[in-house]
Design a protein around this motif. Structure first.
Motif, mmCIF file in Angstrom:
data_model
loop_
_atom_site.group_PDB
_atom_site.id
_atom_site.type_symbol
_atom_site.label_atom_id
_atom_site.label_comp_id
_atom_site.label_asym_id
_atom_site.label_seq_id
_atom_site.Cartn_x
_atom_site.Cartn_y
_atom_site.Cartn_z
ATOM 1 N N LEU A 54 0.784 1.436 -4.192
ATOM 2 C CA LEU A 54 1.205 1.795 -5.547
ATOM 3 C C LEU A 54 2.703 2.076 -5.571
ATOM 4 O O LEU A 54 3.380 1.785 -6.560
ATOM 5 N N HIS A 55 3.213 2.633 -4.502
ATOM 6 C CA HIS A 55 4.654 2.885 -4.394
ATOM 7 C C HIS A 55 5.447 1.583 -4.545
ATOM 8 O O HIS A 55 6.404 1.508 -5.339
ATOM 9 N N ALA A 56 5.070 0.543 -3.819
ATOM 10 C CA ALA A 56 5.785 -0.735 -3.902
ATOM 11 C C ALA A 56 5.644 -1.356 -5.287
ATOM 12 O O ALA A 56 6.604 -1.915 -5.832
ATOM 13 N N TYR A 57 4.462 -1.232 -5.853
ATOM 14 C CA TYR A 57 4.221 -1.784 -7.191
ATOM 15 C C TYR A 57 5.153 -1.153 -8.218
ATOM 16 O O TYR A 57 5.832 -1.845 -8.985
ATOM 17 N N PHE A 58 5.224 0.165 -8.214
ATOM 18 C CA PHE A 58 6.059 0.836 -9.209
ATOM 19 C C PHE A 58 7.539 0.787 -8.853
ATOM 20 O O PHE A 58 8.388 0.839 -9.746
ATOM 21 N N ALA A 59 7.857 0.660 -7.565
ATOM 22 C CA ALA A 59 9.259 0.508 -7.189
ATOM 23 C C ALA A 59 9.850 -0.740 -7.825
ATOM 24 O O ALA A 59 11.040 -0.780 -8.167
ATOM 25 N N ALA A 60 9.023 -1.774 -8.008
ATOM 26 C CA ALA A 60 9.483 -3.004 -8.652
ATOM 27 C C ALA A 60 9.242 -2.992 -10.157
ATOM 28 O O ALA A 60 10.085 -3.451 -10.923
ATOM 29 N N GLU A 61 8.125 -2.445 -10.572
ATOM 30 C CA GLU A 61 7.754 -2.471 -11.991
ATOM 31 C C GLU A 61 8.440 -1.385 -12.805
ATOM 32 O O GLU A 61 8.852 -1.613 -13.938
ATOM 33 N N ASN A 62 8.538 -0.190 -12.211
ATOM 34 C CA ASN A 62 9.112 0.951 -12.924
ATOM 35 C C ASN A 62 9.783 1.872 -11.902
ATOM 36 O O ASN A 62 9.255 2.927 -11.551
ATOM 37 N N PRO A 63 10.949 1.463 -11.405
ATOM 38 C CA PRO A 63 11.584 2.217 -10.317
ATOM 39 C C PRO A 63 11.894 3.671 -10.655
ATOM 40 O O PRO A 63 11.845 4.533 -9.778
ATOM 41 N N ASP A 64 12.189 3.951 -11.901
ATOM 42 C CA ASP A 64 12.464 5.343 -12.280
ATOM 43 C C ASP A 64 11.212 6.198 -12.108
ATOM 44 O O ASP A 64 11.283 7.337 -11.618
ATOM 45 N N LEU A 65 10.082 5.662 -12.513
ATOM 46 C CA LEU A 65 8.832 6.409 -12.374
ATOM 47 C C LEU A 65 8.443 6.548 -10.908
ATOM 48 O O LEU A 65 7.964 7.609 -10.485
ATOM 49 N N ASP A 66 8.655 5.495 -10.120
ATOM 50 C CA ASP A 66 8.353 5.583 -8.692
ATOM 51 C C ASP A 66 9.203 6.659 -8.037
ATOM 52 O O ASP A 66 8.693 7.464 -7.236
ATOM 53 N N LYS A 67 10.484 6.676 -8.339
ATOM 54 C CA LYS A 67 11.380 7.699 -7.772
ATOM 55 C C LYS A 67 10.919 9.090 -8.186
ATOM 56 O O LYS A 67 10.906 10.027 -7.379
ATOM 57 N N LYS A 68 10.555 9.218 -9.438
ATOM 58 C CA LYS A 68 10.072 10.501 -9.952
ATOM 59 C C LYS A 68 8.826 10.949 -9.201
ATOM 60 O O LYS A 68 8.668 12.133 -8.869
ATOM 61 N N CYS A 69 7.939 9.993 -8.900
ATOM 62 C CA CYS A 69 6.684 10.324 -8.222
ATOM 63 C C CYS A 69 6.914 10.695 -6.762
ATOM 64 O O CYS A 69 6.395 11.702 -6.285
ATOM 65 N N THR A 70 7.683 9.892 -6.046
ATOM 66 C CA THR A 70 7.929 10.195 -4.633
ATOM 67 C C THR A 70 8.673 11.520 -4.477
ATOM 68 O O THR A 70 8.399 12.292 -3.550
ATOM 69 N N GLU A 71 9.594 11.805 -5.389
ATOM 70 C CA GLU A 71 10.317 13.079 -5.325
ATOM 71 C C GLU A 71 9.389 14.248 -5.648
ATOM 72 O O GLU A 71 9.517 15.328 -5.050
ATOM 73 N N ALA A 72 8.450 14.047 -6.566
ATOM 74 C CA ALA A 72 7.508 15.111 -6.916
ATOM 75 C C ALA A 72 6.548 15.395 -5.764
ATOM 76 O O ALA A 72 6.192 16.556 -5.507
ATOM 77 N N ILE A 73 6.124 14.349 -5.058
ATOM 78 C CA ILE A 73 5.275 14.542 -3.878
ATOM 79 C C ILE A 73 6.026 15.343 -2.830
ATOM 80 O O ILE A 73 5.500 16.308 -2.255
ATOM 81 N N ASP A 74 7.254 14.946 -2.579
ATOM 82 C CA ASP A 74 8.064 15.635 -1.577
ATOM 83 C C ASP A 74 8.312 17.088 -1.972
ATOM 84 O O ASP A 74 8.237 17.997 -1.129
ATOM 85 N N LYS A 75 8.570 17.337 -3.248
ATOM 86 C CA LYS A 75 8.804 18.707 -3.709
ATOM 87 C C LYS A 75 7.563 19.562 -3.528
ATOM 88 O O LYS A 75 7.649 20.732 -3.106
#
Length: 389
Positions: A324-345
Motif C-alpha cells: 500500500l505504501h508503494a501504491y500511494f507513493a505513486a498515486e497520492n504521495p502527500d497522503l503516503d508521506k502523511k501516513c508513514t510519518e504518522a506511523i513513525d510518530k
C-alpha cells in the motif's frame, strides 16, 4: 467522463511503472483498462500482504506458542530458575508475534472468537484461586487432554497469555521457580496447551490444510474438530479470490479496505482503550500485560503490525514494491508521506512513554501516545477513503 475523473492520471503512471507491464500503445484513458490495472495492482498487494505479513507472523506465533507449551511442561518436570527463564523468554517472543498480528484480527481471529479467547484482560484472579481450590478441576487439567478441558471449561478471563503471564512473572521479572506452586503450574501447562491449539487454528485457517504440518491438522481438525475455513477454503485463498463468486470480498477494493480497516481498528484500540482507559481514569485496571511490565512493548508491537501491513511485510520479508505504501507513493504521495510519518510518530510516542505503564498510566507521556494513535487512525481513515477514488 465521470469515471475518468475519479481515476487519476497518476494512478495510471503507478500501475504502468510499479505493478504492470503496460506498453506505450495501451489506451490508458480507457476506464475499463484503468480499472483492470488497478485490480491487478491490488491483487499483487494482497498476495504480498498474505505471504510477507500475515503468514510469517502466524507461523512464528504458532512455533513459539508450541515451544512455550513444551517448556512449561519441562518446568513442571524440573522446577528450576533456569527453566523459568526459558519459559519467560519464549512467552515474550510468542507475545510479541501475537501483538504484531493485531492489525489483521479480521478473519479467523474474529470469526472463531480466538482473539478474546487468548487475549482478554484483566485476569480474574479470584476465579483463578477458585480453580486452584477445586481438586477435580486440577485433576482434569493435569490429564493428558488437560489443554482441551481448559479451553472448554475456563472462561476467557482465565485463559490465554495473561493467565500464563500471572503465573510466571511478578513485578516485571521472572518469578523464582520455588515461588510457583505445583497447582499453578498444572493450570499454566493446560492453558499453554490451549493457547498453542488456538494459534495453530489461526495458522491453519490462513494457510490452508496443505500448508501446515500433519500435527497441526490432526490436532485442530481431527481431535478438536474446530472450524478453519471460509467459503470452503483457506482465508488466504478467500482474499486472493476477491471479486469472484464465493469470496467474501466483493472486489479487490474491498480486500484493500479490509487490510486498512484492520490497521484502523488496532490503532484506535491502542489509543482510546489500551492507553486511554487507564489514563483517563475510566478503568485503571484495564492494563494489558501488567505482571511482565510489557504493556508499552505490546502497544509498540501493535504499531509495528500496522507498519508491516502498510509497508509490505515483516522485517526481513518486506516487499515494499508491492505494498500500500508503494501504491500511494505513486498515486497520492502527500497522503503516503502523511501516513508513514504518522506511523513513525505513533511508534516514537509509545516508545517514549514512562515505564512501566502499570505504574505510570496517568503520566502525560501516555496522553501524548494516545493522541499520536488517534492521529494515525485519522490518517488511515483517509487512506481507506482514497482506495476507492
Amino acid at each position: 467522463m465521470k469515471l475518468k475523473k475519479l481515476l487519476s492520471i497518476s494512478l495510471v503512471a503507478l500501475l504502468t511503472v510499479g505493478f504492470t507491464a503496460c506498453s506505450d500503445d495501451d489506451k490508458v484513458d480507457d476506464p475499463v483498462s484503468v480499472i483492470d490495472a488497478k485490480n491487478e495492482a491490488f491483487e499483487k498487494i494482497a498476495s504480498s500482504y498474505l505471504d510477507n505479513t500475515v503468514l510469517p507472523t502466524y507461523e512464528a506465533l504458532a512455533e513459539n506458542a508450541a515451544q512455550l507449551a513444551e517448556e512449561l511442561e519441562a518446568l513442571q518436570s524440573e522446577k528450576s530458575d533456569e527453566n523459568i527463564k526459558k519459559v519467560c523468554e519464549t512467552f515474550l517472543t510468542a507475545r510479541a508475534w501475537w501483538e504484531k498480528s493485531e492489525a489483521f484480527l479480521f478473519g479467523p481471529a474474529s470469526d472463531f472468537g480466538i482473539d478474546p479467547h487468548i487475549d482478554s484482560w484483566p485476569l480474574d484472579k479470584t476465579g483463578l484461586q477458585n480453580q486452584m481450590n477445586q481438586s477435580s478441576h486440577l485433576e482434569a487439567m493435569a490429564a493428558e487432554d488437560g489443554d482441551v478441558w481448559a479451553g472448554s471449561h475456563l472462561g476467557p478471563e482465565l485463559l490465554g497469555f495473561h493467565g500464563i503471564e500471572y503465573i510466571i512473572f511478578a513485578d516485571g521479572a521472572p518469578k523464582a521457580a520455588s515461588m510457583i506452586p505445583d497447582n499453578e503450574l498444572i493450570y499454566a501447562v493446560a492453558v499453554a496447551g490451549d493457547l498453542r491449539n488456538k494459534c495453530w487454528q489461526l495458522l491453519l485457517s490462513w494457510a490452508g490444510e496443505d500448508n501446515v504440518s500433519p500435527e497441526i491438522l490432526e490436532k485442530v481438525d481431527e481431535e478438536l474438530e474446530w472450524p478453519f475455513t471460509v467459503s470452503g477454503g483457506s482465508y488466504k485463498d478467500n482474499m486472493l479470490n476477491a471479486g469472484n463468486a464465493g469470496s467474501t470480498y466483493r472486489s479487490w477494493t474491498d480486500a484493500m479496505e479490509a487490510i486498512v480497516d484492520g490497521c484502523i481498528d488496532i490503532t484506535d484500540e491502542v489509543g482510546t482503550m489500551k492507553i486511554g482507559k487507564p489514563y483517563s481514569g475510566e478503568d485503571v485496571n484495564y492494563i494489558e500485560s501488567p505482571y511482565s511490565h510489557k504493556s508499552i512493548t505490546d502497544f509498540y508491537d501493535n504499531m509495528v503490525s500496522v507498519e508491516n501491513a502498510y509497508m509490505g511485510g515483516i522485517e526481513g520479508r518486506r516487499n515494499e514494491a508491492r505494498s500500500l505504501h508503494a501504491y500511494f507513493a505513486a498515486e497520492n504521495p502527500d497522503l503516503d508521506k502523511k501516513c508513514t510519518e504518522a506511523i513513525d510518530k505513533a511508534k516514537r510516542s509509545i516508545a517514549a512513554m514512562a515505564a512501566p505503564f502499570v505504574k505510570n498510566f496517568s503520566d502525560p507521556s501516555a496522553k501524548a501516545a494516545s493522541d499520536a494513535c488517534s492521529e494515525l487512525a485519522d490518517v488511515l481513515t483517509e487512506v481507506k477513503n482514497a482506495l476507492s477514488k
